[in-house]
Design an enzyme around this catalytic site. Structure first.
Site, PDB file in Angstrom:
ATOM      1  N   SER A   5       0.810  -1.214   0.000  1.00  0.00           N
ATOM      2  CA  SER A   5       0.000   0.000   0.000  1.00  0.00           C
ATOM      3  C   SER A   5       0.849   1.273   0.000  1.00  0.00           C
ATOM      4  O   SER A   5       0.338   2.362  -0.249  1.00  0.00           O
ATOM      5  CB  SER A   5      -0.957   0.001   1.193  1.00  0.00           C
ATOM      6  OG  SER A   5      -0.242  -0.197   2.383  1.00  0.00           O
ATOM      7  N   ASP A  55      -2.861   5.570  11.996  1.00  0.00           N
ATOM      8  CA  ASP A  55      -2.040   5.183  10.859  1.00  0.00           C
ATOM      9  C   ASP A  55      -0.775   6.026  10.829  1.00  0.00           C
ATOM     10  O   ASP A  55      -0.794   7.191  10.422  1.00  0.00           O
ATOM     11  CB  ASP A  55      -2.845   5.347   9.560  1.00  0.00           C
ATOM     12  CG  ASP A  55      -2.081   4.868   8.334  1.00  0.00           C
ATOM     13  OD1 ASP A  55      -0.893   4.501   8.479  1.00  0.00           O
ATOM     14  OD2 ASP A  55      -2.665   4.852   7.237  1.00  0.00           O
ATOM     15  N   HIS A  92       1.218   4.921   6.423  1.00  0.00           N
ATOM     16  CA  HIS A  92       0.941   5.561   5.128  1.00  0.00           C
ATOM     17  C   HIS A  92       1.172   7.062   5.242  1.00  0.00           C
ATOM     18  O   HIS A  92       1.489   7.562   6.319  1.00  0.00           O
ATOM     19  CB  HIS A  92      -0.501   5.260   4.706  1.00  0.00           C
ATOM     20  CG  HIS A  92      -0.758   3.794   4.553  1.00  0.00           C
ATOM     21  ND1 HIS A  92      -1.412   3.055   5.484  1.00  0.00           N
ATOM     22  CD2 HIS A  92      -0.384   2.946   3.580  1.00  0.00           C
ATOM     23  CE1 HIS A  92      -1.458   1.791   5.106  1.00  0.00           C
ATOM     24  NE2 HIS A  92      -0.834   1.693   3.942  1.00  0.00           N
TER      25      HIS A  92
END
Ligand SMILES: *[C@@H]1O[C@H](CO)[C@@H](O)[C@H](O)[C@H]1NC(C)=O
Ligand SMILES: *[C@@H]1O[C@H](CO)[C@@H](O)[C@H](O)[C@H]1NC(C)=O
Ligand SMILES: *[C@@H]1O[C@H](CO)[C@@H](O)[C@H](O)[C@H]1NC(C)=O
Ligand SMILES: *[C@@H]1O[C@H](CO)[C@@H](O)[C@H](O)[C@H]1NC(C)=O
Length: 355
Positions: free
Chosen positions: A109, A331, A334
């Site tokens: 990702s 998170d 990312h």
């Protein structure tokens, strides 16, 4: 008379030298040999490079402003290499240079993060140019028909295979079946690291296999190195350097542990500014050293987008609680868009126009 001529020649050399200097500072051609990966983050009012409200296909999980992130300074940082400048991004030039070509990102990702950034950077540069975006299985294809350019992303967390067998799911350290779809593309940009760490429910395999030996587990850095060596062999055996340029997106760091930058209790949450200066207090990333070793032993040229240090400085660049979906809680892996992956793409662009 002789002295005059010598003075005149010195003057010409001086002017010429100055001209050169200007050109290097004027963003056109970074000086050959300048290390673009060493530098610091500076505030630049002309940033960000795009606004996600102009990028209709942005994935929710990267659109931090839309998800309510209140601070805005983090979109204003530009990477400033120490001894030269990064070329300014020119999306139309990028598309013209790559006419008729396929760019394929392969990875997890974080590769998706960079692919999304690039498609937003290109679309906002040529907002009137038609585009199509389709996803079939693990392959996303973004096409600019009028430039005949495809920018693709193939989800592949380990690069090597995972197979379902009678004993369970097996991570095969020396097999790359997926390589079939990598062949024939003009630009390949690989990444892999984060999934090698997953344990428990997030670990998508039950056994690791190397040759005819099967293991229940293995030191993850050792497994990573073995997998990367298999990938390197695939490149050596299958890439025609006259047709294809190979990049590796270096290891993208996370910011879960504030001790690494001198704030022992912190994570990426509520970080509003980067780490100051030219060095990351936490030092090199262990996976980065493994990657460096494997790339260094290859005979074919792979361009390393050496993003680790510059991204390590950006403790402020993650979605934290302003992501969406699987990381709804916190998170710190990312990156918000616009944001740090835009700089990874500026480095990609710099490498492409340097040749
Ligand atoms: C990547 O960049 C960092 C920071 O400039 C440097 O310390 C490191 O040696 C570089 N790695 C490679 C493989 O060039
Ligand atoms: C992006 O555009 C929207 C709508 O025009 C605006 O409200 C927002 O402030 C912009 N964001 C940035 C970071 O400039
Ligand atoms: C496993 O592979 C090694 C080397 O390829 C070979 O020498 C050995 O006989 C194999 N063992 C089995 C059980 O097949
Ligand atoms: C690549 O091109 C060069 C120069 O045209 C040629 O000498 C070389 O054999 C080519 N390499 C391959 C692998 O086709």
């Amino acid at each position: 008379m002789g002295i005059l001529i010598v003075l005149l020649i010195l003057l010409i050399i001086h002017i010429h030298g100055n001209g050169h200097h200007k050109e290097a500072r004027g963003n056109i051609n970074p000086k050959r040999g300048c290390d673009l990966f060493q530098g610091n983050w500076v505030v630049d009012d002309s940033y960000p490079l795009y606004n996600t409200s102009e990028c209709p296909f942005i994935l929710k999980e990267f659109d931090c402003q839309k998800n309510g992130r209140p601070d805005k300074l983090y979109v204003k940082y530009r990477w400033q290499p120490k001894d030269c400048n990064l070329p300014r991004f020119n999306g139309e030039d990028f598309l013209r240079r790559l006419r008729g070509k396929n760019i394929l990102f392969v990875g997890d990702s974080l590769s998706l993060n960079q692919w999304q950034s690039l498609t937003c950077m290109l679309h906002t540069a040529v907002p009137l140019a038609k585009y199509t975006s389709v996803r079939t299985g693990g392959l996303s294809t973004f096409i600019f028909p009028s430039y005949d350019v495809k920018v693709m992303f193939s989800r592949n967390a380990f690069l090597v295979d995972i197979a379902s067998e009678s004993i369970g799911r097996v991570l095969k350290l020396d097999s790359i079946e997926a390589g079939k779809i990598w062949k024939g593309n003009h630009i390949l940009i690989f990444d892999s690291w984060h999934w090698w760490l997953h344990i428990g429910r997030k670990q998508p395999w039950d056994f690791i296999q190397e040759g005819n030996r099967t293991f229940k587990d293995m030191n993850r850095l050792v497994a990573y190195e073995k997998g990367l060596k298999t990938w390197a062999k695939w490149v050596e055996d299958n890439v025609d350097p006259n047709k294809t340029r190979v990049f590796f997106q270096g290891v993208s760091p996370d910011h879960l542990n504030g001790a690494k930058w001198g704030e022992p209790r912190a994570s990426c949450e509520e970080q509003k500014v980067p780490v100051d200066g030219f060095k990351y207090p936490g030092g090199s990333h262990p996976a980065e050293l493994v990657l460096q070793k494997v790339l260094g032993a290859m005979s074919k040229r792979v361009n390393l987008l050496n993003i680790t240090t510059l991204s390590q400085m950006r403790k402020d660049g993650h979605p934290s609680v302003y992501g969406y979906g699987g990381h709804r809680d916190m998170d710190c892996s990312h990156w918000c868009l616009p944001g740090v992956p835009d700089t990874w793409n500026l480095l990609l662009y710099a490498a492409l126009i340097q040749n």
